[in-house]
Write an enzyme that holds these catalytic residues in place. Structure first.
Site, PDB file in Angstrom:
ATOM      1  N   ASP A  33     -15.767   7.134   0.546  1.00 34.45           N
ATOM      2  CA  ASP A  33     -14.573   6.595   1.163  1.00 34.45           C
ATOM      3  C   ASP A  33     -14.797   6.653   2.670  1.00 34.45           C
ATOM      4  OD1 ASP A  33     -12.064   5.491   0.236  1.00 34.45           O
ATOM      5  OD2 ASP A  33     -11.219   6.901   1.680  1.00 34.45           O
ATOM      6  N   GLU A  86      -6.639   4.417  -4.711  1.00 34.78           N
ATOM      7  CA  GLU A  86      -6.880   4.980  -3.382  1.00 34.78           C
ATOM      8  C   GLU A  86      -5.506   5.337  -2.835  1.00 34.78           C
ATOM      9  OE1 GLU A  86      -9.621   2.951  -0.834  1.00 34.78           O
ATOM     10  OE2 GLU A  86     -11.132   2.875  -2.406  1.00 34.78           O
TER      11      GLU A  86
HETATM   12  P1  ITT Z   1     -14.966   0.827  -2.476  1.00 40.30           P
HETATM   13  O1  ITT Z   1     -13.683   1.595  -2.218  1.00 40.30           O
HETATM   14  O2  ITT Z   1     -14.936   0.026  -3.747  1.00 40.30           O
HETATM   15  O3  ITT Z   1     -16.190   1.705  -2.362  1.00 40.30           O
HETATM   16  P2  ITT Z   1     -14.230  -0.547  -0.037  1.00 40.30           P
HETATM   17  O4  ITT Z   1     -14.874  -1.623   0.792  1.00 40.30           O
HETATM   18  O5  ITT Z   1     -12.799  -0.784  -0.473  1.00 40.30           O
HETATM   19  O6  ITT Z   1     -15.152  -0.272  -1.298  1.00 40.30           O
HETATM   20  P3  ITT Z   1     -13.293   1.790   1.440  1.00 40.30           P
HETATM   21  O7  ITT Z   1     -12.045   1.877   0.647  1.00 40.30           O
HETATM   22  O8  ITT Z   1     -14.044   3.041   1.738  1.00 40.30           O
HETATM   23  O9  ITT Z   1     -14.353   0.800   0.746  1.00 40.30           O
HETATM   24  O10 ITT Z   1     -12.960   1.000   2.761  1.00 40.30           O
HETATM   25  C1  ITT Z   1     -13.614   1.210   3.938  1.00 40.30           C
HETATM   26  C2  ITT Z   1     -13.595  -0.058   4.755  1.00 40.30           C
HETATM   27  O11 ITT Z   1     -14.011   0.327   6.067  1.00 40.30           O
HETATM   28  C3  ITT Z   1     -14.608  -1.088   4.260  1.00 40.30           C
HETATM   29  O12 ITT Z   1     -14.041  -2.067   3.444  1.00 40.30           O
HETATM   30  C4  ITT Z   1     -15.118  -1.694   5.581  1.00 40.30           C
HETATM   31  O13 ITT Z   1     -14.282  -2.736   5.985  1.00 40.30           O
HETATM   32  C5  ITT Z   1     -14.982  -0.540   6.552  1.00 40.30           C
HETATM   33  N1  ITT Z   1     -16.279   0.168   6.623  1.00 40.30           N
HETATM   34  C6  ITT Z   1     -16.633   1.344   6.037  1.00 40.30           C
HETATM   35  N2  ITT Z   1     -17.908   1.643   6.296  1.00 40.30           N
HETATM   36  C7  ITT Z   1     -18.376   0.645   7.046  1.00 40.30           C
HETATM   37  C8  ITT Z   1     -19.630   0.367   7.611  1.00 40.30           C
HETATM   38  O14 ITT Z   1     -20.676   1.149   7.427  1.00 40.30           O
HETATM   39  N3  ITT Z   1     -19.756  -0.754   8.332  1.00 40.30           N
HETATM   40  C9  ITT Z   1     -18.719  -1.589   8.519  1.00 40.30           C
HETATM   41  N4  ITT Z   1     -17.505  -1.421   8.010  1.00 40.30           N
HETATM   42  C10 ITT Z   1     -17.341  -0.301   7.268  1.00 40.30           C
END
Ligand code: ITT
Length: 184
Positions: free
Chosen positions: A65, A36
């Site tokens: 993302d 990322e």
């Molecule tokens: P992947 O990359 O493996 O899919 P990740 O959790 O690391 O999983 P991201 O890099 O997209 O995902 O990080 C986005 C963060 O933003 C995620 O870890 C949450 O803390 C927050 N987030 C995103 N969407 C959310 C939602 O619908 N509700 C609450 N928090 C959310």
């Protein structure tokens, strides 16, 4: 049809399944760490990740993302949301906003689908950061985010309710519409 969803986040998988499976799309979670990159926008992070994965994964796949953008913090944590969630958590965000009256924030999600070419779908939901965590469903920052026009935080909603208004729900809606039109 069956689609691979490249993610380590079970909350995202639950939401994607709830949205896509009634439409006949089976979602298979695949754990595959991808870089990322440090970039200013979710679009850049998603596109780089999808292209990198396309050289390593067989068949069509998608990723999501996403991030939380807080107005009074000039969009922080934004693209750094995953890291900030792991380090500061919801209490860290509440602490940063202590005494701050402007609580406006939005979630944004970029779904990137690769089928030999890249297709991206976006969704956004506006709302505010609550003064305390409320509810126990959902994941991440859900307990402190209340979407505009609603009395409940995302963590107080069912997956179905959240999908109807959330950033990911909107991105999945655009993705599902595209799949329907393009995969006849
Ligand atoms: P992947 O990359 O493996 O899919 P990740 O959790 O690391 O999983 P991201 O890099 O997209 O995902 O990080 C986005 C963060 O933003 C995620 O870890 C949450 O803390 C927050 N987030 C995103 N969407 C959310 C939602 O619908 N509700 C609450 N928090 C959310």
């Amino acid at each position: 049809m069956k689609l691979q969803f490249i993610t380590s986040n079970p909350g995202k998988v639950r939401e994607a399944r709830e949205y896509l499976e009634p439409l006949g799309v089976e979602v298979k979670q695949v754990h595959f760490e991808y870089p990322e990159i440090q970039a200013d926008t979710l679009e850049e992070v998603a596109e780089y990740g999808a292209k990198w994965l396309s050289e390593r994964i067989e068949g069509p796949f998608f990723l999501d993302d996403s991030g939380l953008f807080i107005e009074s913090l000039r969009g922080f944590p934004g693209v750094y949301s995953a890291y900030v969630y792991k380090t500061l958590g919801v209490w860290g965000i509440l602490k940063l906003l202590e005494g701050v009256s402007d609580r406006r924030a939005y979630f944004k999600s970029v779904v990137a689908y690769w089928d030999g070419a890249l297709h991206t779908f976006e969704g956004r939901v506006d709302g505010e950061i609550t003064s305390e965590p409320l509810g126990s469903d959902g994941f991440g920052f859900d307990p402190i985010f209340r979407p505009s026009g609603f009395e409940k935080t995302f963590a107080e909603m069912t997956t179905e309710e959240k999908n109807m208004i959330s950033h990911r729900g909107h991105a999945l809606e655009a993705f599902a519409k595209w799949l329907k039109e393009n995969l006849k």
